[in-house]
Design a protein around this motif. Structure first.
Motif, mmCIF file in Angstrom:
data_model
loop_
_atom_site.group_PDB
_atom_site.id
_atom_site.type_symbol
_atom_site.label_atom_id
_atom_site.label_comp_id
_atom_site.label_asym_id
_atom_site.label_seq_id
_atom_site.Cartn_x
_atom_site.Cartn_y
_atom_site.Cartn_z
ATOM 1 N N TYR A 80 0.885 -1.159 0.000
ATOM 2 C CA TYR A 80 0.000 0.000 0.000
ATOM 3 C C TYR A 80 0.925 1.212 0.000
ATOM 4 C CZ TYR A 80 -4.852 -1.431 1.230
ATOM 5 O OH TYR A 80 -6.142 -1.885 1.230
ATOM 6 N N ARG A 123 5.143 3.422 -2.190
ATOM 7 C CA ARG A 123 4.620 2.098 -1.835
ATOM 8 C C ARG A 123 5.603 1.392 -0.905
ATOM 9 N NH1 ARG A 123 1.184 -0.214 -6.918
ATOM 10 N NH2 ARG A 123 0.603 1.813 -7.749
ATOM 11 N N SER A 138 -2.116 1.408 -5.214
ATOM 12 C CA SER A 138 -1.583 0.314 -4.391
ATOM 13 C C SER A 138 -1.469 -0.959 -5.223
ATOM 14 C CB SER A 138 -2.516 0.066 -3.196
ATOM 15 O OG SER A 138 -3.610 -0.755 -3.573
#
Ligand code: ZN
Length: 218
Positions: free
Chosen positions: A19, A63, A140
């Protein structure tokens, strides 16, 4: 250089999904609103995520928050509060997460005004779900596609961080259910929909599938 099979094996072992930091951060902040900072710290310690205690991910789109971390937090909730208690807290955390998601992501996606647009409710739901799915797909490594059957609209998570590498006899991606409930509440200006996870990868299913009733309950 290894053989092709070694390289493939290694890629399989090392593959890590993420994420963005911002998403990890808002989940933790939402949890804090429900269980307080001490409660979150206890969960992080139980999940062996000591590096996150008092040190939430920064508010950016890199990320770096792993699926493993999110899944370990969900698992720790169940361990500490029992399956029922953990479920209740994860649902509430999901609902709370929405308010931050709305603030942080929706302006970028250009649907901040969706709830007040003059569109039929069914159309708003479809547009909303489509944009929410795009948000995960774009920012994500969570993969979401939409479907529809006689029971309702389907939110199909093909790669799911909530139950990443978990096994569970019952569906356990409650955070996603809570988030969707609140997102639909927003889109429909306060109507309630039945939102239920009907299949879960942790349970051995191909996807984590959340069914949303087409008609509001209230
Ligand atoms: Zn899942």
């Amino acid at each position: 250089m290894g053989s092709v099979s070694q390289i493939i094996a290694r890629a399989g072992e090392d593959v890590q999904y993420y994420y963005p930091n911002k998403m990890g951060r808002i989940v933790l902040i939402a949890m804090e609103e429900i269980m307080g900072p001490h409660g979150v710290n206890a969960i992080l310690n139980l999940a062996h995520l000591h590096h996150l205690v008092g040190n939430y991910p920064p508010n950016n789109l890199k990320r770096e928050f792993t699926f493993f971390e999110l899944s370990a937090i969900q698992k720790a909730l169940d361990e500490m509060y029992g399956v029922r208690g953990g479920r209740g807290l994860a649902l509430r955390a999901g609902r709370e997460t929405w308010k931050y998601a709305l603030k942080e992501f929706m302006p970028v996606l250009g649907i901040s005004d969706l709830a007040s647009r003059r569109l039929p409710l069914a159309m708003k739901l479809k547009v909303g779900l489509d944009v929410f799915a795009q948000t995960f797909n774009k920012f994500s490594d969570q993969k979401v596609r939409l479907g529809e059957d006689e029971d309702g609209y389907l939110w199909i998570i093909e790669r799911c961080p909530m139950c990443w590498q978990r096994t569970s006899p019952t569906p356990c991606c409650h955070l996603a259910v809570g988030l969707l409930e609140q997102a639909l509440d927003w889109v429909s200006k306060g109507r309630r929909f039945r939102v239920k996870e009907s299949a879960c990868i942790a349970k051995g299913n191909e996807t984590c599938t959340i069914v949303i009733s087409k008609k509001p309950v209230i």
